[in-house]
Every structure is written in structure tokens, then in C-alpha cells.
Design a protein around this motif. Structure first.
Motif, PDB file in Angstrom:
ATOM      1  N   GLY A 275     -20.631   9.246  25.896  1.00  0.00           N
ATOM      2  CA  GLY A 275     -21.243  10.114  25.256  1.00  0.00           C
ATOM      3  C   GLY A 275     -22.846  10.029  25.358  1.00  0.00           C
ATOM      4  N   GLU A 276     -23.541  10.458  24.344  1.00  0.00           N
ATOM      5  CA  GLU A 276     -25.072  10.529  24.301  1.00  0.00           C
ATOM      6  C   GLU A 276     -25.359   9.429  23.311  1.00  0.00           C
ATOM      7  OE1 GLU A 276     -27.893  10.921  26.211  1.00  0.00           O
ATOM      8  OE2 GLU A 276     -28.848  10.036  24.404  1.00  0.00           O
ATOM      9  N   PRO A 277     -25.850   8.428  23.436  1.00  0.00           N
ATOM     10  CA  PRO A 277     -25.950   7.211  22.391  1.00  0.00           C
ATOM     11  C   PRO A 277     -26.888   7.644  21.391  1.00  0.00           C
ATOM     12  CG  PRO A 277     -26.688   6.567  24.506  1.00  0.00           C
ATOM     13  CD  PRO A 277     -26.219   7.543  24.922  1.00  0.00           C
ATOM     14  N   LEU A 278     -27.979   8.503  21.770  1.00  0.00           N
ATOM     15  CA  LEU A 278     -28.991   8.932  20.987  1.00  0.00           C
ATOM     16  C   LEU A 278     -28.265   9.805  19.719  1.00  0.00           C
ATOM     17  CD1 LEU A 278     -32.168   9.039  23.118  1.00  0.00           C
ATOM     18  CD2 LEU A 278     -31.443   7.418  21.528  1.00  0.00           C
ATOM     19  N   LEU A 279     -27.243  10.346  19.999  1.00  0.00           N
ATOM     20  CA  LEU A 279     -26.469  11.151  18.824  1.00  0.00           C
ATOM     21  C   LEU A 279     -25.768  10.086  17.945  1.00  0.00           C
ATOM     22  CD1 LEU A 279     -24.680  13.956  20.948  1.00  0.00           C
ATOM     23  CD2 LEU A 279     -26.590  14.205  19.513  1.00  0.00           C
ATOM     24  N   GLY A 280     -25.741   8.736  18.407  1.00  0.00           N
ATOM     25  CA  GLY A 280     -25.486   8.050  17.461  1.00  0.00           C
ATOM     26  C   GLY A 280     -26.603   6.747  17.277  1.00  0.00           C
TER      27      GLY A 280
END
Lengths: 109, 458
Positions: free
Chosen positions: B150-155
Motif C-alpha cells: 500500500g501507500e504507507p502515508l495513508l497509514g
């Protein structure tokens, strides 16, 4: 002889993963006596120090066999759970402040 | 003494010889006289006691550079020992953490099958508990995290919470901490870059898929829409706080002409905290990315293209550099003290396997239920039992290259009948690339000399 790139020297630039050698990324410091620097995938480490049994502790090579260990399985009065020096064998830990127990890594099956 | 089996020789300027040693990773220029002396040293008919001072100096340099080794040394055994020491050393702990599988991009070649799961409170707490336990090890010296998705900055909140926890633990136990992140950089504003830098994220990997017209067709927002300009802008702004490594994916189309690509990323080249490097686009990871197979270069084609890439970059003064060094372990997937933790707590060994249940070896919520087959095939990966690699001059650098290309898999990864190319691309172009490095270093040295002369005159 002219070195274009010296053996063991950190590279100028960085790229991710295993070729990401750069002092600030790799916990690398000039280690007196160390000859070869290498990258373990998560960090760079000194591969060899001048003599067997030595390890690189930031800025100098130290004799890691030279630490003082307890000779039996009892813990000293002050026993930090993570300190390697108080149990008789590396890999043993003092979990309850009284007895040294073998350490099992929780991420290993 | 004898000559190292890991020496690679090339012709230099004015009759000089160039030598790269794949174990020590040094690269040297030997003038005619020094080369002649080297050959004499390697022929055993020497007595160091009779050396002149200059010869003694050269002799020491030959040994330092690994070019000349002891007669009795089995160099392959030395590489093997280095690998075993590093791979099975308990002094480091490494996690690849996926705070979420969700992604705001929908890249055409992505190998991950989209399952927008984010890390639950239970999984976050379990990671903390497991790490606290792991830190009881008296061996532990280094702890490294890769933030992936995924995109870690979404977490982002999970990244911050866990980073703070890990850093406190490391400070308390005097363990060295470092981390890096693979991000599409769409959400990487200055504020986040600063916060991540404060959380010891030492660099972030961004990706560009060619010049804007190609990139914006492939690396698109989930809901549609271009991403090139914002990625470049965010990389520039974030690099004020944190180093960014920009991976430029290369495939058949992009490789046709690097001029539009270089023109479009020139703004990033040579900037402090920004490095640019090419990456091979592959379709082998999972079925999800097989759709791009016809665009991908094979390793030999890629090697050829890579040489052109660096040559063109140098002509345009973009300041890209290339060099290969020896490694001590092949991949974190093979290290027992490393693991990949998915948002649902499932554990895999290889990044390409995230979200692939069949390749999972367990779940952190129940560490007693381990799939031994999926675990041990990785941690017992042995680069030295490969017939194809026996005696190969590149072994210290590649250690049989990516283990995933050798291991049997239960997933889509090997259900295709594609014959995977196992060797690293530098097998095919190392001499060309080293010669480029040689020419560049000479140019730099010459420039420095001229500057010094000018300064003296002034």
C-alpha cells in the motif's frame, strides 16, 4: 597505483536497500583497524577488525570476549534484563532478577 | 601469494590496466610498471624482503584491495563465511511494516492485489509487545524498519505511533535505530517530511515512470488523474528535511530515448538530498502485474540500456553515479531476524508476497501456528549450492541474486512458465559501467587540479 574507488570506502551517493551505504544511514563510523565495510541489508557493519574475536564498537575495535561474565546462573543484585554481561552465556537473560534463563527470540518460530 | 579469483581487469588510458575486485569492492588503476610488478607478485616468484620501498607500498595496496591473496586462502569459503555470519547474526532486528494495504494510486504494473486493509489496534499493540520481548536479547545492536504498503502515508498515524514507540525503546536499550520508507510521495508535504525526519526516517524512495506523458498514463491516481508534477514538487520540498531516492523505472518504451525523461527530471538532479537511479520494471512478481510483460526488458537488454542511461546522463551533466559493492547477506527475506508484517498481522518473507495468503508463514497474533515450509525455504536459502554460480566472479556482490528467483512458490509467482533470469544485470555490463566511472573520476580529479592551480594563481 591509483585508487579510483578505495576498497571499503562509503559511496558518495545512496540508493535504497543493500547498496544504500552512506555513513549516516549505515551506523558507519571510522573504525580504527577495520578493513572491510559491508552492508547487511538493514545497515552497514564492519566485517573484519584487525584480529579475530574483535568487533567494531562505533569508533574503535574492541575485544568482545573481554567482558566480565557471571560464572554461574545467578543474577547479580542489579540485573538489567537486556544487559549481556551479567549472565554466563551470551543469549541468556536475567528475566526475574534472580536466575539467568536462555533467551528465545519471539519472532522466531 | 596468488591473484584473487574476484579480479576483473580492463584497459585504462595510456596503456594502464584497471582492476575491480568484487570482494573488497575497490577499483584501481595500475600503470604499466605497477601492473608488471603485480603479475610478478601473483606468479609466486617473489621475496617481499627484497622489495624496494615503492614495491612494498604497491604490494600492501594489492593486498588491501583484495587483488592479491594468500596462497592457501579459499576465497569462496571466505565469501560463504561472511554470508553465514551476517545472515544468522542475532545483532540486528528488521521489520518491513505495512501500516495499510490501501493505495491512492492505481499503477498499471503494480504487483500487489488491492485489499484496502489497515493495521488494527490489536496488530499495532501486538507489534509493540513482540518488539519489547525481542529487545530483551543481549545480542541486539541494530533495529531497522522499512515502511511499505500500500501507500504507507495513508497509514501516517500508525507510522508516527510505532516510530515513537520504537525510538523510545531503542534509546532506553541503547540500540541503534534507523528506518526508511517506500512511498508514492503524493501525500508527502513539508510537515510530514519534517515529522518523519524527526522519527529517524533516513530516506524515502519515490518512483517516476518516465517522462510526464508516459508516467501519467501508468502512475495514475486511483480515481484517475496525473501525478508527475505533484510527485516532483513534493520530492523537491520534502528533500529540505529528508533524503529522497528517486527510482526511475525503465522499460522498452522509456529506453527508446532518455532525452525527454532527463529533461523532465533535470530539476531534481544534483540537488542536495536527492539521488536518482534507474530500476528495472518486471512483470514476474505476481499475476497482478503480468499485464505489463510485453513492456519489460529482460536482464540482458536492461544491462545494455543501463549503460546508455548512465552515458546519456553524464553527457547531460546530471551527476548520476553507479557502483557495485560486495554484500554480506543476500536479502532480508533470508535473515531469521527480519520479517514482513502485513496490516492484518500476517507474516511473509518477501515484499512481493504481501497479501498472498499461500505464501504467508504465520500471523503475529498466533506465533505458534507457523507454516514451516514457507518459513524455512527462505531462511535456509543457500547461495552456495547453485551450480550456475559456482566460481562466478560476481558471487561476493550478488550472492546468487534474488532468492525469490530460485525458490519454489505456491503462488502465481511461479505458475507462469516464464524462465526467470537469475543473474544481476551488472554481469553483462560491469566493464562498461566501470569505465564510465573511471572516466568520470578522472574528469573530477582533473577539474580539481585545475581549480587548485587557479586558486594558487589568484
Amino acid at each position: 597505483m591509483n585508487w579510483i574507488i578505495k576498497p571499503g570506502s562509503p559511496i558518495d551517493d545512496f540508493v535504497p536497500y543493500c547498496q544504500a551505504d552512506k555513513p549516516s544511514q549505515c551506523n558507519y563510523k571510522d573504525c580504527a583497524g577495520a578493513e572491510t565495510y559491508t552492508c547487511t541489508g538493514v545497515h552497514c557493519e564492519v566485517l573484519t577488525c584487525v584480529a579475530g574475536g574483535y568487533t567494531c564498537n562505533n569508533a574503535s575495535c574492541v575485544d568482545y570476549w573481554g567482558q566480565c561474565f557471571q560464572t554461574d546462573a545467578t543474577c547479580p543484585t542489579y540485573c538489567p534484563t537486556y544487559c549481556p554481561t551479567y549472565c554466563p552465556t551470551k543469549g541468556w537473560i536475567c528475566t526475574d532478577g534472580k536466575v539467568c534463563n536462555p533467551y528465545t527470540n519471539p519472532i522466531l518460530p | 601469494m596468488k591473484e584473487s579469483m574476484y579480479n576483473i581487469w580492463m584497459e585504462g588510458d595510456n596503456g594502464a590496466k584497471l582492476c575491480y575486485n568484487a570482494f573488497a569492492s575497490g577499483f584501481a588503476e595500475l600503470d604499466k610498471e605497477t601492473y608488471k610488478f603485480f603479475m610478478k607478485c601473483a606468479s609466486k616468484k617473489i621475496d617481499p624482503n627484497n622489495f624496494t620501498d615503492k614495491e612494498k607500498e604497491s604490494y600492501e595496496q594489492f593486498k588491501k584491495g583484495g587483488m592479491l591473496v594468500e596462497e592457501t586462502l579459499n576465497e569462496q569459503d571466505r565469501v560463504k563465511l561472511k554470508f553465514l555470519q551476517s545472515t544468522y547474526s542475532p545483532n540486528s532486528l528488521g521489520y518491513t511494516l505495512l501500516p495499510t494495504m490501501a493505495c491512492n494510486f492505481k499503477c498499471t504494473y503494480c504487483f500487489e492485489e488491492q485489499k484496502p486493509v489497515s493495521m488494527s489496534r490489536e496488530v499495532i499493540d501486538k507489534i509493540k509487545e513482540m518488539t519489547t520481548e525481542a529487545f530483551k536479547s543481549s545480542y541486539l545492536e541494530y533495529f531497522a524498519i522499512t515502511w511499505f504498503g500500500g501507500e504507507p502515508l495513508l497509514g501516517y498515524d500508525t507510522v508516527i505511533e510505532l516510530s515513537d514507540f520504537f525510538i523510545n525503546l531503542c534509546n532506553e536499550r541503547k540500540v541503534k535505530y534507523s528506518s526508511h520508507m517506500i512511498s508514492n510521495c503524493w501525500l508527502l508535504d513539508k510537515e510530514k517530511a519534517k515529522a518523519l525526519s524527526e522519527r529517524k526516517v533516513t530516506h524515502i524512495q519515490a518512483t517516476i515512470d518516465g517522462p510526464p506523458d508516459i508516467h501519467n498514463q501508468r502512475r495514475v491516481l486511483r480515481g484517475g488523474g496525473p501525478t508527475f508534477d505533484r510527485i516532483v514538487q513534493n520530492v523537491l520540498e520534502a528533500s529540505e528535511f529528508i533524503p529522497i531516492a528517486v527510482r526511475v523505472n525503465v522499460d522498452k518504451e522509456i529506453a527508446k530515448d532518455f532525452t525527454p525523461l532527463f529533461d523532465s527530471i533535470k530539476i531534481l538532479a544534483g540537488k542536495k538530498n536527492i539521488s536518482i537511479y534507474p530500476g528495472l520494471l518486471t512483470s514476474e512478481a505476481t499475476k497482478a502485474c503480468a499485464s505489463v510483460e510485453n513492456m519489460c526488458l529482460n536482464v540482458q537488454e536492461y544491462a545494455e540500456v543501463l549503460t546508455k542511461f548512465y552515458q546519456s546522463a553524464i553527457e547531460k551533466n546530471l551527476g548520476f553515479s553507479w557502483y557495485v559493492r560486495s554484500m554480506s547477506s543476500s536479502c532480508c527475506a533470508t535473515r531469521p531476524t527480519s520479517t514482513v508484517i502485513c496490516p492484518d498481522g500476517s507474516l511473509v518473507r518477501c515484499w512481493n508476497q504481501v497479501g498472498q495468503e499461500k505464501e504467508s508463514y504465520g500471523n503475529i497474533m498466533d506465533m505458534k501456528a507457523i507454516n514451516g515450509e514457507n518459513y524455512f525455504k527462505w531462511v535456509l536459502f543457500n547461495p552456495f549450492d547453485k551450480e550456475e554460480c559456482d566460481g562466478c566472479v560476481f558471487m561476493p556482490c550478488c550472492l546468487a541474486n534474488c532468492p525469490a528467483k530460485w525458490l519454489p512458490m505456491t503462488t502465481d509467482f511461479t505458475q507462469t512458465d516464464r524462465k526467470l533470469e537469475k543473474c544481476a544485470s551488472y554481469k553483462y555490463n560491469i566493464k562498461d559501467l566501470l569505465k564510465i566511472t573511471y572516466a568520470e573520476k578522472k574528469k573530477e580529479a582533473q577539474k580539481k587540479q585545475e581549480e587548485e592551480k587557479a586558486a594558487q594563481k589568484a
